[in-house]
Write a protein that holds these residues in place. Structure first.
Motif, mmCIF file in Angstrom:
data_model
loop_
_atom_site.group_PDB
_atom_site.id
_atom_site.type_symbol
_atom_site.label_atom_id
_atom_site.label_comp_id
_atom_site.label_asym_id
_atom_site.label_seq_id
_atom_site.Cartn_x
_atom_site.Cartn_y
_atom_site.Cartn_z
ATOM 1 N N ASP A 187 38.231 -10.013 -13.154
ATOM 2 C CA ASP A 187 37.838 -8.952 -13.994
ATOM 3 C C ASP A 187 37.518 -9.427 -15.129
ATOM 4 O O ASP A 187 37.741 -10.688 -15.864
ATOM 5 C CB ASP A 187 39.075 -8.093 -14.141
ATOM 6 N N LEU A 198 30.319 -9.575 -12.417
ATOM 7 C CA LEU A 198 30.890 -9.328 -13.836
ATOM 8 C C LEU A 198 30.293 -9.906 -14.972
ATOM 9 O O LEU A 198 29.760 -9.230 -16.011
ATOM 10 C CB LEU A 198 32.381 -9.519 -13.938
ATOM 11 N N ARG A 223 40.622 -5.561 -10.220
ATOM 12 C CA ARG A 223 40.781 -5.137 -11.609
ATOM 13 C C ARG A 223 42.312 -5.130 -12.123
ATOM 14 O O ARG A 223 43.068 -4.794 -11.381
ATOM 15 C CB ARG A 223 40.074 -3.617 -11.736
#
Length: 381
Positions: free
Chosen positions: A313, A346, A360
């Protein structure tokens, strides 16, 4: 974009390979390529049973391994897996199989007689049967990481070993690079893939619910040796899993994982208690294991999360330019291609071919590392 990848384990190598074609990638590690948890892994690829709720994630990983087979010295061996089912677990296992097959997952329940016919080397007299999983396999962890690193290097990535990262360098909420014992390694983005060390490296910029744990493996040669049709598998509740080695003769048994409060000094050899457990348990379902020869054994430290799934994440409350890839909970080898794709998504904003939701950080209500450790080698997750 200049990207600094902290950690040259299988995750860092996979990330470097995925980014190197169109990014300026530098990988730094305190020891060497695949010198930590990667080298101590079992090499199993069981994404299908691990992500029945996210089949696109499992499919992406399995497709990668099939396509990557034969790259340089890397080989991927497809092998079905069997989950041994005790009589008291039979009802739950049958209901689970019925539900998952209805959702398109490739698995089936074989009763003890059917299992004995399919796997004559096994003794199923103490079991109700097995849940047979397709879409699984194994590989050699070090060869996999080294192959990924070689591909990344050929695409322009730089690997620096012997570099000790001491923290994240950030200013005004933006990443500047990484602090090391010999100065700052500047970059526009940092991918923190340093396993159980990652939380300490990111403090005080970000808190992660990650803690170290220790897992073990032992390799035995039964008499007679195994053959190429021997399946992978695990025994729920007994904290072990097994697969044949690449030579098709030896049996690798792994598991017996426990939280580790002193990871730096943890033994790299398996415990005698673990080996005694294996010697007592395996003869209850495998013939020829009455007096097996111990070929090799080891232990390693990996990073755990509360729900056993990794964190991949770019958290909203982290410095801009930071991507976290840690907490793989023993599934780093099999998750590496998926994690690399997620990191690329990302960093670039490109769509991933699967949901990133299970990775996440904000899925956790608490970021405390003082959570109850759950071992995936127990076989119930």
């Amino acid at each position: 974009m200049r990207v600094l990848v902290v950690g040259a384990g299988v995750i860092g190598c996979a990330v470097a390979r995925t980014l190197a074609s169109d990014h300026d990638v530098r990988v730094v590690d305190r020891t060497g390529v695949a010198a930590g948890a990667t080298a101590r892994g079992a090499g199993e690829v069981t994404m299908a049973p691990s992500y029945t709720d996210y089949p696109a994630i499992a499919a992406a990983a399995n497709d990668f391994f099939r396509e990557y087979d034969g790259t340089r010295d890397f080989s991927y061996v497809e092998s079905e897996s069997v989950e041994l089912v005790s009589p008291e677990r039979e009802g739950e296992a049958r209901r689970r199989v019925e539900r998952l097959t209805g959702e398109g997952v490739a698995l089936e329940f074989l009763d003890a007689a059917e299992a004995a016919s399919a796997y004559p080397r096994f003794d199923f007299s103490s079991f109700a049967g097995v849940v047979r999983h397709d879409e699984t396999g194994f590989c050699d962890p070090e060869t996999f990481a080294e192959t990924l690193a070689a591909d990344a290097s050929d695409a322009g990535a730089t690997f620096e070993t012997g570099v000790e990262v001491t923290g994240l360098a950030a200013e005004d909420g933006v990443v500047r690079g990484a602090e090391t014992t010999d100065g700052v390694r500047e970059s526009d983005a940092v991918v923190a893939a340093a396993g159980w060390r990652t939380p300490d490296l990111l403090a005080p910029h970000l808190r992660l619910p990650v803690r170290p744990y220790r897992t073990q493996c032992a390799v035995y040669r039964p008499d007679p040796p195994l053959t190429a049709d021997h399946p992978m598998g695990w025994v729920p509740g007994e904290h072990v899993y097994f697969r044949r080695m690449q030579n098709d003769e030896d049996l690798l048994v792994g598991g017996w994982s426990v939280a580790e409060d002193a990871p730096e000094s943890a033994s790299r050899e398996s415990d005698e208690a673990f080996r005694d457990h294996v010697r007592a348990l395996v003869p209850t379902f495998l013939t020829g294991f009455d007096d097996p020869r111990l070929v090799d054994h080891w232990a390693g430290v990996d990073a755990a999360t509360p729900d056993t799934r990794p964190i991949v994440d770019a958290p909203a409350d982290a410095p801009e330019g930071l991507v976290v890839a840690t907490g793989f909970h023993g599934r780093g080898i099999m998750t590496a291609p998926v994690a690399a794709t997620a990191v690329r998504s990302l960093l670039t904003g490109a769509d991933a071919p699967f949901s990133l939701d299970p990775f996440r950080l904000d899925r956790f209500d608490s970021r405390s590392a003082e959570f109850e450790f759950h071992s995936i080698s127990d076989g119930d997750s």
